[in-house]
Motif scaffolding. Structure first.
Motif, short mmCIF file in Angstrom:
data_model
loop_
_atom_site.label_atom_id
_atom_site.label_comp_id
_atom_site.label_asym_id
_atom_site.label_seq_id
_atom_site.Cartn_x
_atom_site.Cartn_y
_atom_site.Cartn_z
N PHE A 171 0.78 -1.19 0.09
CA PHE A 171 0.14 0.04 -0.14
C PHE A 171 0.93 1.24 -0.05
O PHE A 171 0.79 2.29 -0.78
CB PHE A 171 -1.05 -0.14 1.34
CG PHE A 171 -2.03 1.03 1.28
CD1 PHE A 171 -1.75 2.22 2.05
CD2 PHE A 171 -2.92 1.31 0.38
CE1 PHE A 171 -2.55 3.11 2.29
CE2 PHE A 171 -3.65 2.32 0.34
CZ PHE A 171 -3.53 3.21 1.32
N TRP A 182 1.91 11.47 -10.76
CA TRP A 182 1.35 12.66 -10.81
C TRP A 182 2.04 13.75 -10.80
O TRP A 182 2.21 14.83 -11.60
CB TRP A 182 0.01 12.82 -9.94
CG TRP A 182 -1.02 11.81 -10.42
CD1 TRP A 182 -1.48 10.74 -9.96
CD2 TRP A 182 -2.01 11.97 -11.33
NE1 TRP A 182 -2.52 10.16 -10.42
CE2 TRP A 182 -3.05 11.12 -11.37
CE3 TRP A 182 -2.16 13.40 -12.19
CZ2 TRP A 182 -4.08 11.15 -12.23
CZ3 TRP A 182 -3.27 13.08 -13.07
CH2 TRP A 182 -4.04 12.00 -13.13
N ASN B 2 -6.01 12.38 -19.44
CA ASN B 2 -6.00 12.51 -18.07
C ASN B 2 -7.05 11.69 -17.22
O ASN B 2 -6.76 11.29 -16.25
CB ASN B 2 -6.17 13.92 -17.76
CG ASN B 2 -4.88 14.43 -17.36
OD1 ASN B 2 -3.98 13.81 -17.23
ND2 ASN B 2 -4.61 15.98 -17.49
N TYR B 5 -6.45 8.26 -16.80
CA TYR B 5 -5.09 8.09 -15.73
C TYR B 5 -5.83 8.43 -14.53
O TYR B 5 -5.39 7.67 -13.32
CB TYR B 5 -4.06 9.20 -15.98
CG TYR B 5 -3.23 8.94 -16.98
CD1 TYR B 5 -2.30 9.86 -17.71
CD2 TYR B 5 -2.73 7.44 -17.37
CE1 TYR B 5 -1.34 9.68 -18.77
CE2 TYR B 5 -1.61 7.17 -18.19
CZ TYR B 5 -1.04 8.29 -18.96
OH TYR B 5 -0.10 7.81 -20.00
N ILE B 6 -6.83 9.38 -14.19
CA ILE B 6 -7.40 9.05 -13.06
C ILE B 6 -8.12 7.90 -12.59
O ILE B 6 -7.94 7.36 -11.44
CB ILE B 6 -8.42 10.29 -12.94
CG1 ILE B 6 -7.63 11.65 -13.29
CG2 ILE B 6 -9.28 10.28 -11.64
CD1 ILE B 6 -8.51 13.12 -13.47
N THR B 9 -5.57 5.28 -11.63
CA THR B 9 -4.83 5.62 -10.37
C THR B 9 -5.91 5.16 -9.32
O THR B 9 -5.43 4.35 -8.40
CB THR B 9 -4.48 7.17 -10.16
OG1 THR B 9 -4.03 7.70 -11.25
CG2 THR B 9 -4.08 7.49 -8.84
N MET B 12 -5.80 1.31 -9.03
CA MET B 12 -4.50 0.93 -8.32
C MET B 12 -4.66 0.95 -6.92
O MET B 12 -4.43 0.12 -6.07
CB MET B 12 -3.63 1.56 -8.90
CG MET B 12 -1.99 0.64 -8.74
SD MET B 12 -2.14 -0.74 -9.50
CE MET B 12 -1.39 -1.71 -8.30
N LEU B 13 -5.05 2.17 -6.78
CA LEU B 13 -5.36 2.69 -5.13
C LEU B 13 -6.22 1.48 -4.50
O LEU B 13 -5.91 1.09 -3.37
CB LEU B 13 -5.88 4.00 -5.01
CG LEU B 13 -5.14 4.80 -3.74
CD1 LEU B 13 -3.64 4.62 -3.84
CD2 LEU B 13 -5.64 6.47 -3.93
N LEU B 15 -7.06 -1.49 -5.37
CA LEU B 15 -6.44 -2.71 -5.29
C LEU B 15 -5.45 -2.94 -4.16
O LEU B 15 -5.48 -3.86 -3.29
CB LEU B 15 -5.68 -3.09 -6.60
CG LEU B 15 -6.63 -3.77 -7.85
CD1 LEU B 15 -5.93 -3.57 -8.80
CD2 LEU B 15 -7.47 -4.76 -7.36
N ALA B 16 -4.60 -1.88 -4.13
CA ALA B 16 -3.75 -2.02 -2.92
C ALA B 16 -4.22 -1.69 -1.62
O ALA B 16 -3.78 -2.46 -0.65
CB ALA B 16 -2.68 -0.75 -3.04
N THR B 17 -5.67 -0.98 -1.54
CA THR B 17 -6.25 -0.92 -0.09
C THR B 17 -6.76 -2.15 0.07
O THR B 17 -6.65 -2.64 1.18
CB THR B 17 -7.23 -0.02 -0.26
OG1 THR B 17 -6.59 1.18 -1.11
CG2 THR B 17 -7.61 0.60 0.93
N GLY B 18 -7.30 -3.05 -1.05
CA GLY B 18 -7.92 -4.23 -0.70
C GLY B 18 -6.70 -5.23 -0.18
O GLY B 18 -7.09 -5.94 0.68
N THR B 19 -5.59 -5.02 -0.43
CA THR B 19 -4.50 -6.13 -0.02
C THR B 19 -4.49 -5.94 1.57
O THR B 19 -4.21 -6.87 2.23
CB THR B 19 -3.08 -5.80 -0.37
OG1 THR B 19 -2.59 -4.37 -0.22
CG2 THR B 19 -3.08 -5.88 -1.88
#
Lengths: 200, 203, 178
Positions: A171, A182, B2, B5-6, B9, B12-13, B15-19
């Motif tokens: 994370f 960004w 753009n 990309y948002i 982002t 990805m955020l 998925l990472a929070t999911g972990t």
């Protein structure tokens, strides 16, 4: 069930065929992203080309997150995979030396192979340098043999050393990576003319 | 571009929070009840006291003897090289490292084979293979190895062979026993699952 | 060199984030199949060991570093990383062909320096990188990328120190690049 080869799902004879195929994919991705050019690679240190940051960091966070999900779904046993052994002091010293090599040469071994493939003489010379460097290292090895083996912490993971679960690292890396993406995009917008000029 | 990309982002955020919320449940390879019942009645899960004696004498590295009685009984007498995992703590997480080692044969024993049988069923349920029970337990051990019975005159030749072997084993074990009584418990080399990487790797 | 400012001749590269995702997925796939990550410097090391064993076998067997990698029944080149690195070359070639970057042998350099300077720097850079990669137990692909992806402590250390050093000393070599 994974990792497949250590668990015997795929027999060891396929090992090298798979190595070749994976290498081809790796080389293709590297070259297609622009890593066959030393000026592209060095760009991340001077702010005129961020391809190294973007590709590398994205790969790390995708792989970290992906492996954690694979582990959760039971598709891979994370205890069976190879963890790089940590020899703290030699690794730090080695990384500093590699940093110099990176800045001078503009390549790392993997990218230099792709540079050779498209005809870059500086890539060829870099690889020759690699050969000489490792040769030099091996010949003088008895002098610093003890140093080479010092600082051994084992095949430790981040979690082993800090006690923080791996997911937190995934994370944290993701947040930092996305923020840097960004941030660098904003930097590039303000230096617009550099984008077209400095892609090699 | 753009907007893409948002979205990426955010993805990805997410998925990472999911972990962060993935809870690892213990990975027990539970065996089906019918399979377990079938395996319980197979005689191949038993090893004889002679077989165990032979493995100890040959210093068979793949043998792991597990004494499932309570600690007091274990300290009073146990087979050489045996480790003590009392029956009531067979399933404890801290003891799981003794089982499931590749290539290692785990042989449970107790005074009879009742407790050892229970240990076998428990560990089999947890998914560990290559486990066995010493038939007859220590009582049988005493009767066969420590104090072998001379076969009657009309017994088949194999019985005499077995007796011959047991006499040798008796000397081996009781000789060792006498030393052990005065010097205290011999050092048991305990094997545990190490957290080591099976795959090779490098730069 | 004068084509740099023209958009038409700008080399076409894939989106770097897309490339990164592909690379990340490749790392996952590699770990899933083989239980290890990617690597690159190991192949050159195998080449050095093989050469030493061929030319001066007695010395190679007594040297404590070479001898680690010499086995009696097969060549040190018979090794996962060697085949993978061969693949990297061919993969790069394939991509170069597709994107029309395979051209005659050329030196890529900043217009402010000479070919000789660039090649000398590349040689020294390679030598340093070769030495460093042995201490570091890997290079940027093996230790930094794959190591970090598998959460290894050493991998992250290498990644941070490698790139950190790069940023710290960038000013020294500015003339080489900009």
């Amino acid at each position: 069930m994974g990792p497949l080869i250590p668990n015997g799902v795929i027999t060891g004879d396929w090992d090298f065929v798979i190595a070749l195929l994976i290498g081809i994919a790796f080389g293709f991705i590297l070259e297609a992203s622009g890593f066959s050019s030393s000026r592209n690679i060095a760009g991340v240190f001077y702010g005129y080309n961020f391809v190294v940051l973007r590709v590398f960091f994205t790969a790390v966070i995708v792989a970290m997150t992906g492996l954690l999900f694979f582990d959760y779904f039971g598709w891979i046993e994370l205890d069976k995979i190879f963890i790089l052994p940590t020899y703290l002091t030699p690794m730090i010293v080695g990384s500093i030396i590699m940093g110099f090599g990176f800045l001078l040469g503009g390549f790392c071994p993997g990218t230099s192979y792709t540079a050779i493939a498209i005809g870059k003489l500086d890539g060829i010379v870099f690889t020759i340098g690699l050969f000489l460097g490792i040769f030099l290292f091996s010949e003088t090895f008895p002098l610093f043999k003890d140093f080479y083996y010092s600082g051994f912490l084992g095949n430790v993971t981040l979690t082993d050393v800090t006690g923080i679960p791996a997911a937190w690292f995934a994370f944290a890396f993701t947040v930092i990576a996305l923020a840097s993406f960004w941030f660098t995009m904003i930097i590039e917008k303000h230096i617009r003319k550099k984008i077209t000029e400095y892609k090699f | 571009m753009n907007r893409n990309y948002i979205l990426l982002t955010i993805l990805m955020l997410a998925l990472a929070t999911g972990t962060l919320f993935l809870k690892k449940t213990p990975n027990y390879n539970e065996i089906k009840p019918q399979k377990l019942l079938w395996e319980i009645i197979q005689p191949t899960r038993y090893v004889t006291t002679d077989q165990v004696a032979k493995m100890i004498i040959n210093k068979d590295q793949t043998l792991e003897l597990v004494d499932v009685r309570d600690t007091k009984s274990y300290e009073k007498f146990s087979l050489s090289g045996a480790i003590n995992v009392p029956l009531d703590s067979i399933a404890a997480t801290s003891n799981q490292d003794y089982f499931g080692l590749p290539g290692i044969k785990v042989v449970f024993y107790s005074n009879d084979d009742i407790a050892a049988d229970e240990a076998w069923v428990l560990t089999r349920r947890l998914g560990y293979k290559d486990t066995y029970v010493m038939k007859g337990g220590l009582n049988c051990w005493i009767r066969t190895v420590i104090q072998p019975q001379q076969p009657s005159e009309d017994a088949p030749y194999t019985e005499f062979e077995k007796y011959h072997f047991r006499k040798g084993a008796q000397i081996y074990f009781t000789g060792a026993n006498i030393e052990q009584g005065s010097a205290g418990k011999s050092k048991v080399s305990i094997r545990r699952k190490k957290k080591k990487a099976v795959a090779a790797g490098g730069c | 060199m004068k084509n740099i400012n023209s958009n038409k001749n700008r080399p076409h590269y894939i989106n770097p984030y897309f490339g990164g995702v592909l690379l990340g997925l490749l790392v996952i796939l590699t770990v899933y199949i083989t239980g290890r990550g990617l690597g690159a410097s190991g192949a050159v090391k195998s080449a050095v060991v093989t050469t030493a064993d061929a030319i001066v076998p007695i010395h190679a067997h007594t040297n404590p570093y070479y001898s680690k990698f010499i086995s009696s029944d097969k060549s040190p080149m018979y090794n996962w990383l060697v085949f993978e690195s061969l693949g990297i070359f061919f993969g790069g070639l394939l991509s170069g062909v597709i994107f029309r970057r395979v051209k005659k042998i050329r030196v890529e350099r900043s217009p402010k320096i000479t070919n000789k300077t660039r090649l000398t720097a590349a040689l020294i850079g390679g030598i340093l990188f070769g030495i460093g990669s042995q201490f570091g137990r890997g290079c940027s692909s093996g230790a930094a990328l794959s190591g970090s992806a598998t959460f290894s402590f050493g991998g992250v250390i290498v990644m941070l120190v490698l790139f950190g050093t790069g940023y710290a000393i960038a000013g020294l070599f500015k003339k080489l690049w900009i």
